[in-house]
Design a protein around this motif. Sequence first.
Motif, short mmCIF file in Angstrom:
data_model
loop_
_atom_site.label_atom_id
_atom_site.label_comp_id
_atom_site.label_asym_id
_atom_site.label_seq_id
_atom_site.Cartn_x
_atom_site.Cartn_y
_atom_site.Cartn_z
N GLY A 43 3.32 2.27 -0.93
CA GLY A 43 2.90 1.04 -1.60
C GLY A 43 2.95 -0.17 -0.70
N ARG A 73 4.31 -3.09 -1.13
CA ARG A 73 5.59 -3.79 -1.08
C ARG A 73 6.45 -3.26 0.07
N SER A 74 6.60 -1.95 0.14
CA SER A 74 7.41 -1.35 1.21
C SER A 74 6.78 -1.59 2.57
N LYS A 128 -0.23 1.00 -8.47
CA LYS A 128 -0.06 2.39 -8.90
C LYS A 128 -0.92 3.30 -8.05
N ARG A 129 -0.32 4.43 -7.67
CA ARG A 129 -1.04 5.43 -6.91
C ARG A 129 -1.53 6.53 -7.83
N THR A 170 -4.36 -3.84 1.38
CA THR A 170 -3.94 -4.04 -0.02
C THR A 170 -4.91 -4.92 -0.79
N ASN A 184 -6.08 4.67 -3.15
CA ASN A 184 -4.84 5.09 -2.49
C ASN A 184 -5.08 5.65 -1.10
N ASP A 213 3.80 -3.41 -6.60
CA ASP A 213 3.48 -2.11 -6.02
C ASP A 213 2.37 -1.50 -6.85
#
Length: 408
Positions: free
Chosen positions: A83, A85-86, A197-198, A130, A343, A195
Amino acid sequence: MIGLDRFRGFLQVRRTEDVPAALLLHLNIVIYACAFWLTQPLLPYMTSQLGADRVTFGYLQSCLEIAQVASSLYFGQVIDKLGPRSAMALSQFGTSLAYLLLAIASSTTGLFISRIPTVFMACMLCAQGTLPQYCDDNQRAAALGRLSVSYLLGMIVGSSCGGVLSNVYGYQAVGLLAMSLSVIMGIVSFFTLPDLKRNPSRAKTDENIRIFSALQLCTRASLRSVVVLLLVGGSGIALYKSQFSVIMADNFGVKPTEAGVTTAIGAIVGVVTNALIVGQLNQRFRPNTLIIFSLVTLSVSFFLLPWIPNYFMLVACLVPVTIASTVLYTMASAKLSSSVVDNEAGTAVSISHSLRSLTGIVIPPLGASLLANGGLLGVGVGCSVLTTSAALLYRYLSQQYIRKPKAS
């Protein structure tokens, strides 16, 4: 909400609810650019102060740029698997380590070690991988282009403050400031950036991060034409850029102050193109048309390079080259992200970053040899041949991909 709607138009996101996340991505780019340009102009002075040989340091930078090719592919996977965020937090925290090591470096060895964490400098990749997920297909190119405005803002603040602060507080204080900015932005991103969604089915079966997944993605028919475009056309642009400063000095007698002005003109034209022109062109023309037209413009401009009579005409030629290359890279990134599922967007965009890094490493030595042996004519014709070849190959591969489904 009215204020957010205004931002939505500029950021080119599909929903008003997506504006805060898009603004946070832009803020990351502003801080990332500010921290980078706080320290980047000081590196040559620190190198001399610590007694390092600049040639050796240049070789080290080249080796680390090679590592960044792989790191781009890695961060593309991090965006898709873990994601945004990470990915963004990891990039900011890793980058802060580079600035910390730079601040405490007291020897040549310490200076070299401080360059190792620069492989984490992937905030722009994280944002580009993103942001398209908040956009419709017809908004992607404009949205990606607007990120360069944020980068320029951070660049202006960082480069203008770095020298002043170093004179007053020293190089170490500037390094610590850059580290602090990156750490703060990493914390903010980790706790506030959504984050996305995947795909649940992919998340369960394919959780591992594989650097070479991007290479497998390159073989897809939907991406093959863009990959060839970035490799061949990007080589032509890299050849031109790598020798431009030498050409200005040796062939046109340009002084350092004039060279600085020329660089500033190119930067301003590039930002204006991304902020105002790309979105308008994308609304009026098909992406393939814009890509081919950009390559043709580059090819003609490069071919005319040996016959430019003076510095003012050189600057005039710089304008179409900058506009065309900016449109080309922005449209290519948009096309990469739109040719895959959400994704896989990070991995797809990482291909563009890796290929640009790769051509930026391989082409400059070849360009120097070409300029030494073939002169300005050799460079101009070489750039023109590469961009013309890219246009022909891109058109051929694009048509092959269009015909394939019909044949089946």
